[in-house]
Design a protein around this motif. Structure first.
Motif, PDB file in Angstrom:
ATOM      1  N   ILE A  46       0.866  -1.180   0.000  1.00  0.00           N
ATOM      2  CA  ILE A  46       0.000   0.000   0.000  1.00  0.00           C
ATOM      3  C   ILE A  46       0.901   1.227   0.000  1.00  0.00           C
ATOM      4  CG2 ILE A  46      -1.743   1.305   1.287  1.00  0.00           C
ATOM      5  CD1 ILE A  46      -2.907  -1.322   2.225  1.00  0.00           C
ATOM      6  N   VAL A  47       0.636   2.159  -0.930  1.00  0.00           N
ATOM      7  CA  VAL A  47       1.646   3.142  -1.328  1.00  0.00           C
ATOM      8  C   VAL A  47       1.240   4.571  -0.990  1.00  0.00           C
ATOM      9  CG1 VAL A  47       3.048   3.974  -3.255  1.00  0.00           C
ATOM     10  CG2 VAL A  47       2.220   1.608  -3.257  1.00  0.00           C
ATOM     11  N   ARG A  48       2.101   5.234  -0.178  1.00  0.00           N
ATOM     12  CA  ARG A  48       2.009   6.679   0.036  1.00  0.00           C
ATOM     13  C   ARG A  48       3.371   7.345  -0.106  1.00  0.00           C
ATOM     14  NH1 ARG A  48      -0.415   8.355   5.543  1.00  0.00           N
ATOM     15  NH2 ARG A  48       0.048  10.403   4.664  1.00  0.00           N
ATOM     16  N   ALA A  49       4.331   6.643  -0.689  1.00  0.00           N
ATOM     17  CA  ALA A  49       5.678   7.182  -0.901  1.00  0.00           C
ATOM     18  C   ALA A  49       6.194   6.644  -2.228  1.00  0.00           C
ATOM     19  CB  ALA A  49       6.611   6.775   0.242  1.00  0.00           C
ATOM     20  N   ASN A  50       7.203   7.293  -2.770  1.00  0.00           N
ATOM     21  CA  ASN A  50       7.762   6.865  -4.049  1.00  0.00           C
ATOM     22  C   ASN A  50       8.406   5.491  -3.931  1.00  0.00           C
ATOM     23  OD1 ASN A  50       7.086   9.207  -5.535  1.00  0.00           O
ATOM     24  ND2 ASN A  50       8.825  10.289  -4.647  1.00  0.00           N
ATOM     25  N   LEU A  51       7.965   4.554  -4.762  1.00  0.00           N
ATOM     26  CA  LEU A  51       8.538   3.222  -4.766  1.00  0.00           C
ATOM     27  C   LEU A  51       9.667   3.134  -5.785  1.00  0.00           C
ATOM     28  CD1 LEU A  51       5.402   0.864  -4.685  1.00  0.00           C
ATOM     29  CD2 LEU A  51       6.674   1.865  -2.759  1.00  0.00           C
ATOM     30  N   PRO A  52      10.768   2.457  -5.453  1.00  0.00           N
ATOM     31  CA  PRO A  52      11.834   2.255  -6.431  1.00  0.00           C
ATOM     32  C   PRO A  52      11.489   1.132  -7.400  1.00  0.00           C
ATOM     33  CG  PRO A  52      12.424   1.198  -4.377  1.00  0.00           C
ATOM     34  CD  PRO A  52      11.104   1.904  -4.127  1.00  0.00           C
ATOM     35  N   ASP A  53      11.981   1.221  -8.625  1.00  0.00           N
ATOM     36  CA  ASP A  53      11.764   0.152  -9.595  1.00  0.00           C
ATOM     37  C   ASP A  53      12.227  -1.194  -9.040  1.00  0.00           C
ATOM     38  OD1 ASP A  53      11.094   2.337 -11.123  1.00  0.00           O
ATOM     39  OD2 ASP A  53      12.322   1.759 -12.840  1.00  0.00           O
ATOM     40  N   ALA A  54      13.343  -1.167  -8.296  1.00  0.00           N
ATOM     41  CA  ALA A  54      13.941  -2.409  -7.819  1.00  0.00           C
ATOM     42  C   ALA A  54      13.024  -3.186  -6.887  1.00  0.00           C
ATOM     43  CB  ALA A  54      15.262  -2.101  -7.100  1.00  0.00           C
ATOM     44  N   LEU A  55      12.075  -2.526  -6.272  1.00  0.00           N
ATOM     45  CA  LEU A  55      11.169  -3.218  -5.356  1.00  0.00           C
ATOM     46  C   LEU A  55      10.439  -4.349  -6.070  1.00  0.00           C
ATOM     47  CD1 LEU A  55       8.809  -1.633  -2.752  1.00  0.00           C
ATOM     48  CD2 LEU A  55       7.865  -3.203  -4.444  1.00  0.00           C
ATOM     49  N   PHE A  56      10.042  -4.126  -7.315  1.00  0.00           N
ATOM     50  CA  PHE A  56       9.219  -5.106  -8.016  1.00  0.00           C
ATOM     51  C   PHE A  56      10.036  -6.314  -8.464  1.00  0.00           C
ATOM     52  CE2 PHE A  56       7.055  -1.066  -8.279  1.00  0.00           C
ATOM     53  CZ  PHE A  56       5.795  -1.421  -7.837  1.00  0.00           C
ATOM     54  N   ALA A  57      11.261  -6.081  -8.846  1.00  0.00           N
ATOM     55  CA  ALA A  57      12.105  -7.196  -9.266  1.00  0.00           C
ATOM     56  C   ALA A  57      12.473  -8.093  -8.093  1.00  0.00           C
ATOM     57  CB  ALA A  57      13.360  -6.668  -9.947  1.00  0.00           C
ATOM     58  N   GLY A  58      12.475  -7.552  -6.876  1.00  0.00           N
ATOM     59  CA  GLY A  58      12.941  -8.302  -5.718  1.00  0.00           C
ATOM     60  C   GLY A  58      11.860  -8.809  -4.801  1.00  0.00           C
ATOM     61  N   ALA A  59      10.598  -8.796  -5.248  1.00  0.00           N
ATOM     62  CA  ALA A  59       9.486  -9.227  -4.392  1.00  0.00           C
ATOM     63  C   ALA A  59       8.697 -10.315  -5.113  1.00  0.00           C
ATOM     64  CB  ALA A  59       8.596  -8.034  -4.053  1.00  0.00           C
ATOM     65  N   PRO A  60       9.129 -11.553  -5.027  1.00  0.00           N
ATOM     66  CA  PRO A  60       8.520 -12.628  -5.826  1.00  0.00           C
ATOM     67  C   PRO A  60       7.076 -12.941  -5.475  1.00  0.00           C
ATOM     68  CG  PRO A  60      10.094 -13.520  -4.233  1.00  0.00           C
ATOM     69  CD  PRO A  60      10.266 -12.038  -4.223  1.00  0.00           C
ATOM     70  N   LYS A  61       6.641 -12.644  -4.243  1.00  0.00           N
ATOM     71  CA  LYS A  61       5.263 -12.928  -3.840  1.00  0.00           C
ATOM     72  C   LYS A  61       4.298 -11.785  -4.140  1.00  0.00           C
ATOM     73  CE  LYS A  61       4.508 -14.298   0.258  1.00  0.00           C
ATOM     74  NZ  LYS A  61       4.538 -14.155   1.742  1.00  0.00           N
ATOM     75  N   LEU A  62       4.823 -10.654  -4.583  1.00  0.00           N
ATOM     76  CA  LEU A  62       4.012  -9.434  -4.661  1.00  0.00           C
ATOM     77  C   LEU A  62       2.923  -9.559  -5.722  1.00  0.00           C
ATOM     78  CD1 LEU A  62       3.703  -6.591  -3.467  1.00  0.00           C
ATOM     79  CD2 LEU A  62       5.208  -5.761  -5.289  1.00  0.00           C
ATOM     80  N   LYS A  63       1.693  -9.392  -5.293  1.00  0.00           N
ATOM     81  CA  LYS A  63       0.550  -9.448  -6.191  1.00  0.00           C
ATOM     82  C   LYS A  63       0.148  -8.069  -6.702  1.00  0.00           C
ATOM     83  CE  LYS A  63      -1.788 -13.611  -4.423  1.00  0.00           C
ATOM     84  NZ  LYS A  63      -0.736 -14.125  -3.521  1.00  0.00           N
ATOM     85  N   ALA A  64       0.173  -7.059  -5.819  1.00  0.00           N
ATOM     86  CA  ALA A  64      -0.371  -5.759  -6.206  1.00  0.00           C
ATOM     87  C   ALA A  64       0.295  -4.628  -5.432  1.00  0.00           C
ATOM     88  CB  ALA A  64      -1.875  -5.714  -5.974  1.00  0.00           C
ATOM     89  N   ALA A  65       0.408  -3.488  -6.103  1.00  0.00           N
ATOM     90  CA  ALA A  65       0.770  -2.215  -5.472  1.00  0.00           C
ATOM     91  C   ALA A  65      -0.475  -1.338  -5.540  1.00  0.00           C
ATOM     92  CB  ALA A  65       1.930  -1.550  -6.196  1.00  0.00           C
TER      93      ALA A  65
END
Length: 323
Positions: A46-65
């Protein structure tokens, strides 16, 4: 249980909705490295701050932002899509809060509130009263709104219904406006408006779109109100228009660099109202945004798609990831 990683604490009523469905983890700080590292085990962000691109490459379980609010500039949507991650937001939930803020600062600019309050406190009764000779009413004035989404429509409703203002609107398509709002070209809006409100998303088309040329089109003594994003304006050009006296004042809630540096020229103007990106933050809106983000979170955790999915092209890849 699944892990919901939030960049900020959620409103208590929103957090309670996760009880029994997921564990809520709040970021320890907002640096890119920390966000990427702490999100590695997350199912939802859940997002209220700038996310880095690298977050998505390193989160294998991540379903949604899921954006806690409407603006998507904090989420690198292309990086999320490339990683097969759904992106959603909660549009319109803070429109009323921002709209009330716009009218609040328009009134403060029109009635010279900052100068009156300052001089009454430090120079006395008559010094404060002297500013009333140049105060204005909103009734009958022209308000130009660039961006007529949920926010623009909410501003227009208050301005027309509560203050008898003439309202001009402009968007890229220039249609679908509420009754009473006149659709005009952007340059014409700038030329005719006593108050120009920037309420548009930040995009390649709007970035830097209000600069010296556009400010020069505004009537001398008119006011600029920015509740969009700081980068929609060329800040140096806004400073120049204030220094020359062409702008009668400004109310600015969003800045190219946040937090606003303490030595920024905006602080030197008595006719500028500055707020720290809080136009959309009230007790009520924080609850609405939090609840909306959690409701989208629960849909995804149940296997459904978000109601406000903003990258539908990712669905096939997403389904393959979690088949």
């Amino acid at each position: 249980m699944p892990i919901v990683y939030s960049t900020h604490p959620l409103h208590p009523n929103a957090a309670r909705l996760l009880d029994g469905h997921a564990d809520l983890v709040v970021a320890s700080d907002l640096t890119p490295g920390t966000l990427a590292r702490e999100a590695q085990t997350a199912d939802i962000v859940i997002v209220r701050a700038n996310l880095p691109d690298a977050l998505f490459a390193g989160a294998p379980k991540l379903k949604a932002a899921i954006r806690h609010g409407a603006g998507l500039d904090m989420i690198p949507v292309e990086a999320a899509t490339a990683a097969g991650v759904l992106v959603a937001n909660v549009p319109g939930v803070n429109a009323r809060s921002v709209a009330e803020h716009v009218i609040f600062v328009a009134l403060a600019l029109a009635r010279r509130f900052r100068a009156i309050d300052r001089d009454l406190r430090h120079k006395g009764w008559l010094a404060g009263r002297a500013h009333s000779l140049s105060a204005r009413e909103l009734d009958g004035a022209t308000l130009g709104i660039i961006g007529m989404g949920h926010l623009g429509k909410a501003i227009a409703a208050i301005a027309m219904g509560g203050f008898g203002m003439r309202v001009l609107g402009h968007t890229r398509r220039n249609k679908g406006f509420p009754d009473g709002v006149e659709a005009v070209a952007r340059d014409e809006l700038l030329k005719q408006s006593d108050y120009v409100v920037l309420a548009c998303p930040l995009s390649p088309e709007t970035r830097g779109s209000i600069g010296a040329r556009e400010l020069a089109l505004m009537p001398k003594g008119s006011f600029l109100i920015n509740v969009a994003r700081g980068a929609v304006t060329v800040e140096d050009d806004v400073v120049a228009a204030l220094e020359s006296g062409h702008l009668g004042g400004a109310a600015i809630d969003v800045f190219a660099e946040q937090p606003l540096p303490a030595d920024h020229p905006f602080f030197s103007f008595d006719n500028v109202i500055l707020t720290p990106h809080l136009a959309g933050i009230t007790e009520e809106s924080m609850e609405r945004m939090g609840v909306g983000a959690v409701e989208e979170t629960l849909r995804v955790l149940k296997g459904d798609l978000p109601v406000n999915l903003v990258n539908p092209s990712v669905v096939a890849q997403y389904r393959r990831r979690f088949a």
